[in-house]
Structure formats: C-alpha cells, structure tokens
Design a protein around this motif. Structure first.
Motif, PDB file in Angstrom:
ATOM      1  N   HIS A  94      -9.727   3.227   5.473  1.00  0.00           N
ATOM      2  CA  HIS A  94      -8.675   3.725   6.582  1.00  0.00           C
ATOM      3  C   HIS A  94      -7.237   3.413   6.346  1.00  0.00           C
ATOM      4  N   ILE A  95      -6.733   2.257   5.663  1.00  0.00           N
ATOM      5  CA  ILE A  95      -5.861   1.901   4.641  1.00  0.00           C
ATOM      6  C   ILE A  95      -5.503   3.099   3.606  1.00  0.00           C
ATOM      7  N   ALA A  96      -6.503   3.406   3.258  1.00  0.00           N
ATOM      8  CA  ALA A  96      -5.869   3.746   1.892  1.00  0.00           C
ATOM      9  C   ALA A  96      -5.744   5.427   2.995  1.00  0.00           C
ATOM     10  N   ALA A  97      -6.593   5.788   3.723  1.00  0.00           N
ATOM     11  CA  ALA A  97      -6.429   6.684   4.141  1.00  0.00           C
ATOM     12  C   ALA A  97      -5.593   7.332   4.686  1.00  0.00           C
ATOM     13  N   SER A  98      -4.279   6.154   5.277  1.00  0.00           N
ATOM     14  CA  SER A  98      -2.883   6.161   6.019  1.00  0.00           C
ATOM     15  C   SER A  98      -1.817   5.455   5.139  1.00  0.00           C
ATOM     16  N   GLU A  99      -1.657   5.699   3.968  1.00  0.00           N
ATOM     17  CA  GLU A  99      -1.326   5.135   3.230  1.00  0.00           C
ATOM     18  C   GLU A  99       0.705   6.147   3.273  1.00  0.00           C
ATOM     19  N   ALA A 114       8.071 -15.258  11.279  1.00  0.00           N
ATOM     20  CA  ALA A 114       7.845 -13.856  12.441  1.00  0.00           C
ATOM     21  C   ALA A 114       5.782 -14.436  11.889  1.00  0.00           C
ATOM     22  N   LYS A 115       6.001 -13.174  13.039  1.00  0.00           N
ATOM     23  CA  LYS A 115       4.068 -13.443  13.110  1.00  0.00           C
ATOM     24  C   LYS A 115       3.617 -11.351  12.993  1.00  0.00           C
ATOM     25  N   SER A 116       4.701 -10.436  13.063  1.00  0.00           N
ATOM     26  CA  SER A 116       4.807  -9.463  13.176  1.00  0.00           C
ATOM     27  C   SER A 116       5.672  -8.653  12.254  1.00  0.00           C
ATOM     28  N   PHE A 117       5.296  -7.795  11.219  1.00  0.00           N
ATOM     29  CA  PHE A 117       5.761  -7.350  10.781  1.00  0.00           C
ATOM     30  C   PHE A 117       6.260  -5.046  10.798  1.00  0.00           C
ATOM     31  N   THR A 118       6.395  -4.737  10.354  1.00  0.00           N
ATOM     32  CA  THR A 118       6.390  -3.068  10.174  1.00  0.00           C
ATOM     33  C   THR A 118       7.459  -2.752   9.191  1.00  0.00           C
ATOM     34  N   GLY A 119       6.599  -1.497   8.750  1.00  0.00           N
ATOM     35  CA  GLY A 119       7.102  -1.039   7.340  1.00  0.00           C
ATOM     36  C   GLY A 119       6.093   0.117   7.258  1.00  0.00           C
ATOM     37  N   GLU A 120       6.433   1.020   6.019  1.00  0.00           N
ATOM     38  CA  GLU A 120       5.925   2.180   5.456  1.00  0.00           C
ATOM     39  C   GLU A 120       4.527   1.039   5.299  1.00  0.00           C
ATOM     40  N   LEU A 121       3.063   1.578   4.717  1.00  0.00           N
ATOM     41  CA  LEU A 121       2.046   1.120   4.290  1.00  0.00           C
ATOM     42  C   LEU A 121       1.782   1.531   2.893  1.00  0.00           C
ATOM     43  N   LEU A 122       1.971   1.069   2.138  1.00  0.00           N
ATOM     44  CA  LEU A 122       2.100   0.841   0.185  1.00  0.00           C
ATOM     45  C   LEU A 122      -0.250   0.727   0.281  1.00  0.00           C
ATOM     46  N   PRO A 123      -0.003   1.486  -0.877  1.00  0.00           N
ATOM     47  CA  PRO A 123      -1.488   0.566  -1.210  1.00  0.00           C
ATOM     48  C   PRO A 123      -2.161  -0.577  -1.670  1.00  0.00           C
ATOM     49  N   LEU A 124      -2.956  -0.711  -1.226  1.00  0.00           N
ATOM     50  CA  LEU A 124      -3.644  -2.187  -1.635  1.00  0.00           C
ATOM     51  C   LEU A 124      -3.269  -2.681  -2.881  1.00  0.00           C
ATOM     52  N   GLY A 125      -2.866  -4.110  -2.497  1.00  0.00           N
ATOM     53  CA  GLY A 125      -2.452  -4.932  -4.144  1.00  0.00           C
ATOM     54  C   GLY A 125      -3.599  -5.217  -5.065  1.00  0.00           C
ATOM     55  N   GLU A 126      -3.446  -5.232  -6.093  1.00  0.00           N
ATOM     56  CA  GLU A 126      -4.855  -5.619  -6.828  1.00  0.00           C
ATOM     57  C   GLU A 126      -5.404  -6.786  -6.717  1.00  0.00           C
ATOM     58  N   ASN A 127      -5.019  -7.599  -5.599  1.00  0.00           N
ATOM     59  CA  ASN A 127      -6.704  -8.208  -5.078  1.00  0.00           C
ATOM     60  C   ASN A 127      -6.514  -7.894  -3.826  1.00  0.00           C
ATOM     61  N   GLY A 128      -6.292  -6.721  -2.931  1.00  0.00           N
ATOM     62  CA  GLY A 128      -6.572  -6.312  -1.983  1.00  0.00           C
ATOM     63  C   GLY A 128      -5.766  -6.987  -0.400  1.00  0.00           C
ATOM     64  N   PRO A 136      14.187  -3.431   7.938  1.00  0.00           N
ATOM     65  CA  PRO A 136      14.480  -1.853   8.283  1.00  0.00           C
ATOM     66  C   PRO A 136      15.243  -1.735   6.510  1.00  0.00           C
ATOM     67  N   ASP A 137      15.198  -2.876   5.513  1.00  0.00           N
ATOM     68  CA  ASP A 137      15.497  -2.820   4.073  1.00  0.00           C
ATOM     69  C   ASP A 137      14.612  -2.601   2.902  1.00  0.00           C
ATOM     70  N   GLY A 138      13.451  -1.894   3.553  1.00  0.00           N
ATOM     71  CA  GLY A 138      12.488  -1.258   2.161  1.00  0.00           C
ATOM     72  C   GLY A 138      11.791  -2.724   1.205  1.00  0.00           C
ATOM     73  N   SER A 139      12.355  -3.409   1.512  1.00  0.00           N
ATOM     74  CA  SER A 139      11.470  -5.053   0.592  1.00  0.00           C
ATOM     75  C   SER A 139      10.114  -4.916   0.999  1.00  0.00           C
ATOM     76  N   GLU A 140       9.369  -5.059   0.018  1.00  0.00           N
ATOM     77  CA  GLU A 140       8.301  -4.663  -0.293  1.00  0.00           C
ATOM     78  C   GLU A 140       7.319  -6.532  -0.303  1.00  0.00           C
ATOM     79  N   ARG A 141       6.357  -6.672   0.936  1.00  0.00           N
ATOM     80  CA  ARG A 141       5.770  -7.673   1.393  1.00  0.00           C
ATOM     81  C   ARG A 141       4.073  -7.608   1.288  1.00  0.00           C
ATOM     82  N   ALA A 142       3.719  -8.822   0.532  1.00  0.00           N
ATOM     83  CA  ALA A 142       2.318  -8.504   0.613  1.00  0.00           C
ATOM     84  C   ALA A 142       1.125  -9.586   1.657  1.00  0.00           C
ATOM     85  N   PHE A 143       0.447  -9.331   2.376  1.00  0.00           N
ATOM     86  CA  PHE A 143      -0.310  -9.744   2.939  1.00  0.00           C
ATOM     87  C   PHE A 143      -1.981 -10.263   3.078  1.00  0.00           C
TER      88      PHE A 143
END
Length: 161
Positions: A94-99, A114-128, A136-143
């Motif tokens: 699902h994630i790959a189809a929605s990148e 914060a418990k909620s973040f919005t933005g553009e879905l990127l490919p999964l990280g190296e560790n999934g 609005p700034d485009g900074s990358e976050r990984a969860f």
C-alpha cells in the motif's frame, strides 16, 4: 467461529485471484463486529478507479465462492467497496503504491509535542520506517512502524476555484 485472522486470511486467499481475474486489485479484507452485526468488507482498487458497477460485479462473483467455502459461521453482511481517495495504508505494498501522495501519519505517542504529521509520502526507509516530507517546509521525518497508529492518504482541496 474461526478467529478474525483466520477468516481474513481465508477470504483473501479466495478473493485475490478472483479480483485479478476481474481486473481489480484486492486492497484489503476486514472482518469486524459492529454492534450486534458482523461485517465482511472487501476493498478493491484499479488504476482506472472503481465504480459502483465494479463493486457489484465483485460482490456477485465472490458471494457464491464464500457460500461454498463457508469461512464464517453465522450471519454476516458482505460489503464490497473501493478504496476511496482517502485510504488507509496498512502494508508495504500500500505504501509503495501511494508514494508521492499527501498523507497523514498519526502516532501512538507524541514526537516533538505532536501526534499527527502531514506531508508527501516518501519510499520506506532502510529499516522500513515510514518517511514523509512534512508540510509546510518539506523537512523529512521518519517514524518506526511500531510508533504509527495510522497512515492515511489525504485529499487536499485546491483553494483556487
């Protein structure tokens, strides 16, 4: 009655080849109890989109297969639907189809207050990890996946009309 996981796995096994034969992708299967009633929900998708006729076609095709296989004891409601524009992303597929889509990530516990973040879905990280380019700034976050309560695509309405 079989455990919900057993019902879901059985229905997926029955529905996936049928969905493909009809030109659809099996997106999800849920078996849930709501109030006094049980619901078997089959969600389909297609590159061309899904219409009510597609849902009816899948419903009519899977109904006799489910009757014969009898994976659920007792009465239940069968629902076949499209994923919709705002869909829950549950699997790596699902994630790959929605990148590249706009998403909302909801976390179990706050990160930086914060418990909620919005933005553009990127490919999964190296560790999934779930990765997004935050609004609005485009900074990358990984969860880490274990920290994510839900991940959904979101439709952003264009303010220019």
């Amino acid at each position: 009655m079989k455990k919900n996981g057993g019902v879901v796995a059985t229905v997926k096994r029955l529905a996936e080849p049928l969905a493909e034969q009809l030109g659809y992708e099996l997106w999800d299967v849920e078996y849930v109890k709501e109030g006094a009633d049980y619901y078997l929900r089959i969600t389909i998708d297609s590159a061309e989109g899904i219409t009510i006729d597609d849902c009816e076609r899948m419903h009519r095709a899977i109904d006799p297969i489910l009757d014969e296989a009898d994976p659920i004891e007792g009465f239940y409601h069968l629902e076949v639907s499209s994923t919709g524009i705002e869909r829950e992303l549950k699997t790596d597929r699902h994630i790959a189809a929605s990148e590249g889509w706009d998403v909302e990530v909801k976390l179990y516990a706050p990160v930086d207050g914060a418990k909620s973040f919005t933005g553009e879905l990127l490919p999964l990280g190296e560790n999934g990890e779930i990765r997004i380019a935050c609004d609005p700034d485009g900074s990358e976050r990984a969860f880490p996946k274990a920290s994510v309560a839900s991940l959904r695509t979101r439709y952003v309405f264009d303010d220019e009309n």
